[in-house]
Design an enzyme around this catalytic site. Structure first.
Site, short mmCIF file in Angstrom:
data_model
loop_
_atom_site.label_atom_id
_atom_site.label_comp_id
_atom_site.label_asym_id
_atom_site.label_seq_id
_atom_site.Cartn_x
_atom_site.Cartn_y
_atom_site.Cartn_z
N ASP A 9 0.92 -7.03 5.31
CA ASP A 9 1.23 -5.39 5.00
C ASP A 9 0.92 -4.74 6.29
O ASP A 9 -0.29 -4.69 6.76
CB ASP A 9 0.22 -4.80 4.11
CG ASP A 9 0.15 -3.37 3.94
OD1 ASP A 9 1.05 -2.66 4.75
OD2 ASP A 9 -0.61 -2.76 3.21
N LYS A 70 3.37 2.65 13.74
CA LYS A 70 4.56 2.68 12.89
C LYS A 70 5.31 3.69 12.54
O LYS A 70 6.59 3.55 12.50
CB LYS A 70 3.76 2.25 11.45
CG LYS A 70 4.71 1.98 10.24
CD LYS A 70 4.23 1.39 8.89
CE LYS A 70 5.04 1.06 7.93
NZ LYS A 70 4.25 0.48 6.94
N GLU A 147 7.60 -2.01 0.68
CA GLU A 147 6.35 -2.04 0.22
C GLU A 147 6.11 -1.69 -1.48
O GLU A 147 5.33 -2.50 -2.07
CB GLU A 147 5.50 -0.88 0.86
CG GLU A 147 5.32 -1.09 2.39
CD GLU A 147 4.82 0.08 3.25
OE1 GLU A 147 5.06 1.22 2.81
OE2 GLU A 147 5.02 -0.35 4.45
N ASP A 169 2.23 5.59 -3.78
CA ASP A 169 1.37 5.26 -2.65
C ASP A 169 0.91 6.25 -1.39
O ASP A 169 1.67 6.87 -0.86
CB ASP A 169 2.24 4.23 -1.85
CG ASP A 169 1.78 3.38 -0.61
OD1 ASP A 169 0.66 3.77 -0.34
OD2 ASP A 169 2.47 2.42 0.00
#
Ligand code: AMP
Length: 578
Positions: A9, A70, A147, A169
């Site tokens: 992850d 990211k 994800e 999330d």
């Protein structure tokens, strides 16, 4: 032997690496830490730093540190670190290389393949950049999965019937919500929505602003120009936020924060959970709006959703669970650590590619909600028995949660605490499992704060304590078998039995507490001894030490002394079994 494929992850704030061994998913720890902060930096000597060490230097040396890379993946841009320009792929590769090394140290072999997760909304360019980062790190990215797909796999891998899940999330810097369809290990993302710039860091920032306003008001000082003091405040703000996930109050204390004309200034500020929830209310509302947009995108309504999965560390914030419960009418899942869930799903996908069998990864949770009643509202009308849930269904065991209550009338010298199991907003429709009286409270106006703590252990034993905040006066009871007693579904007979057991006598409740603490201690010793053959020498040594402490307490009738070693032993057993 198949090549090992690790699951990664690669997160905005934190990253993790996991692997499936003998059908069991393990998130690999580095020096005891399973979470690697996604920070990269160079230290004074030009040595590369990855993870917590880079995060620690970020506030003081931002020019030598890179965070949240990211967000830039897929863009034709460069970031500068200590005067040198790097592509986003290169910085991500540094994180991946560290994760690869952590996994290699764990398995004792070199690893060249990975499944990496990416947000469902990532474009082709962002996915390509992630693949390139893998290559730079020496990893062939055998598959990239979304994800929410990874999270849904953890919960639904063995699921034969089709289920619609909502994956909520909320991490440190991003929020994503996805509606997925899961059947027989196949996950389809039906719709996704989110906000790339919303997460726990924003919650921290609101607490920081609250602290700065307090310092401005109390000392007339602006802290912003003082880098080190700011760094301490930012850290203290996050710490307070974590405390508020479990406790109704957090005290922020920083001694010698600053100096004013040679005099040291100490910061002390108490933040109530209710005040914190007001601070973040707009952000939480924004996540719920996004949730409805995702539902609309999937052409579904709330009642079409079978399960809600919580992912990301910020979902430990209690009001999130509460708001989702209000919207959907059932408790979200939280069995799997929300920080680790996506990496675990990636490892499961990797194992599937390798044709390995995967066992279930779900851990012990409470199948019931436990709470109390207070004067409040029911259907908009004042009502004396409004149900206040404290430990929510699906919470991972052991779990400890506290809530604050206020006395209702002036000069109120006692409160009667009633404990219920169930989810009905009217406490009287739930099953009462315990009751006790706290007497001798301070003679003060209404609003005297009583903190109620529910502590449910792995054996289903519920410890309940009520504490007067101002005086520290405390009263506690223990309810044995809080979970298993209702497995048969005989709720009404259980209700009668419990009514009879506890009656109105606080003394009787106190006696129950004593004997069950001893029973729990004996039980945990038995459980630990049964594990001796399978544990490492180091774990065994810790367990033997704790058993000795517990035995000494039992021999000397020191019931108060039992609590800590029993809890610690329970923790060890829990980690060994999970
Ligand atoms: P993630 O990106 O999923 O690793 O989530 C990181 C975020 O979760 C950070 O903002 C953390 O401060 C936050 N977080 C971790 N634990 C808790 C907690 N117990 N309560 C509230 N937020 C938390």
């Amino acid at each position: 032997m198949n090549d090992i494929i690790i699951g990664i992850d690669l997160g905005t704030t934190n990253s993790e690496v996991a692997i499936v061994e003998n059908g069991k998913v393990t998130v690999i720890a580095d020096n005891g830490h399973k979470i690697l902060p996604s920070f990269v930096g160079l230290d004074d000597n030009g040595e590369i730093l990855v993870g917590a060490s880079a995060r620690n230097q970020y506030l003081i040396y931002p020019e030598r540190t890179v965070k949240s890379i990211k967000r830039l993946m897929g863009q034709d841009t460069r970031v500068t670190m200590a005067g040198q320009a790097y592509t986003p792929q290169e910085i991500s590769a540094i994180i991946l290389k560290r994760l690869k090394a952590i996994a290699e140290a764990y398995v004792g072999r070199s690893i060249a393949k990975a499944v990496i997760t990416v947000p469902a909304y990532f474009s082709d360019a962002q996915r390509q950049a992630t693949r390139e980062a893998g290559e730079i790190a020496g990893l062939e990215v055998v598959r990239m999965i979304n994800e929410p797909t990874a999270a849904a796999l953890v919960y639904g891998a063995g699921q034969l019937d089709a289920k619609r899940m909502l994956v909520y999330d909320l991490g440190g810097g991003t929020f994503d919500v996805s509606v997925v369809n899961v059947q027989s290990g196949v996950v389809e993302v039906l719709a996704s929505h989110g906000d790339n710039h919303l997460g726990g860091d924003d919650f921290d920032q609101l607490i920081v602003e609250r602290i700065l306003a307090h310092i401005r008001q109390q000392f007339g000082i602006e802290v912003e120009p003082h880098g080190k003091a700011m760094a301490r405040i930012v850290r203290a703000a996050e710490q307070a936020k974590l405390v508020l996930s479990d406790e109704p109050y957090a005290t922020i204390e920083e001694e010698y924060l600053l100096e004013r004309q040679g005099t040291p200034l100490h910061l002390t500020l108490e933040l109530a959970r209710s005040e914190y929830e007001d601070l973040i209310a707009d952000h939480i509302n924004a996540t719920l709006d996004a949730t409805h947009i995702a539902l609309k995108g999937a052409k579904l309504i709330a009642s079409d959703i079978d399960e809600i999965i919580l992912v990301g560390g910020s979902t430990r914030t209690p009001c999130i669970r509460e708001r989702l419960f209000e919207e959907f009418g059932f408790e979200p899942h939280g069995e799997v650590d929300p920080d680790l869930c996506v990496a675990m799903g990636a490892a499961m996908q990797a194992a599937m590619i390798n044709g390995e069998d995967i066992g279930t990864v779900l851990v012990d949770v409470t199948p019931y909600t436990f709470g109390t009643c207070a004067v409040g509202y029911l259907d908009g009308m004042p009502y004396p028995y409004q149900y206040i849930p404290i430990v929510h269904k699906n919470s991972v065991l052991p779990v400890r949660k506290s809530e604050a209550f206020e006395t209702f009338t002036d000069n109120q010298r006692e409160v009667n605490v009633r404990i219920f199991q169930g989810e009905d907003p009217d406490a009287l429709n739930n099953v009462e499992i315990g009751e006790f009286l706290v007497e001798g409270l301070l003679d003060v106006p209404a609003g005297n704060i009583i903190t109620l703590t529910l502590d449910l252990d792995l054996n289903g034993i519920l410890h309940v304590s009520a504490r007067e905040k101002a005086s520290g006066k405390e009263k506690a009871i223990t309810i044995n078998n809080a979970i298993s007693r209702f497995d048969s579904g005989e709720l009404s007979s259980a209700k009668q039995r419990i009514d009879g057991l506890f009656g109105d006598s606080a003394e009787q409740a106190g006696r129950t507490a004593d004997s069950s603490a001893v029973a729990a201690a004996r039980q945990v010793i038995k459980k630990a001894e049964a594990l001796f053959e399978t544990v490492s020498a180091e774990d065994k040594e810790d367990m033997v030490d704790l058993i000795e402490t517990i035995s000494t307490c039992l021999e000397s009738d020191d019931e108060a002394g039992l609590k800590e070693p029993v809890e610690r032993l329970n923790d060890i057993i829990y980690y060994l079994e999970s």
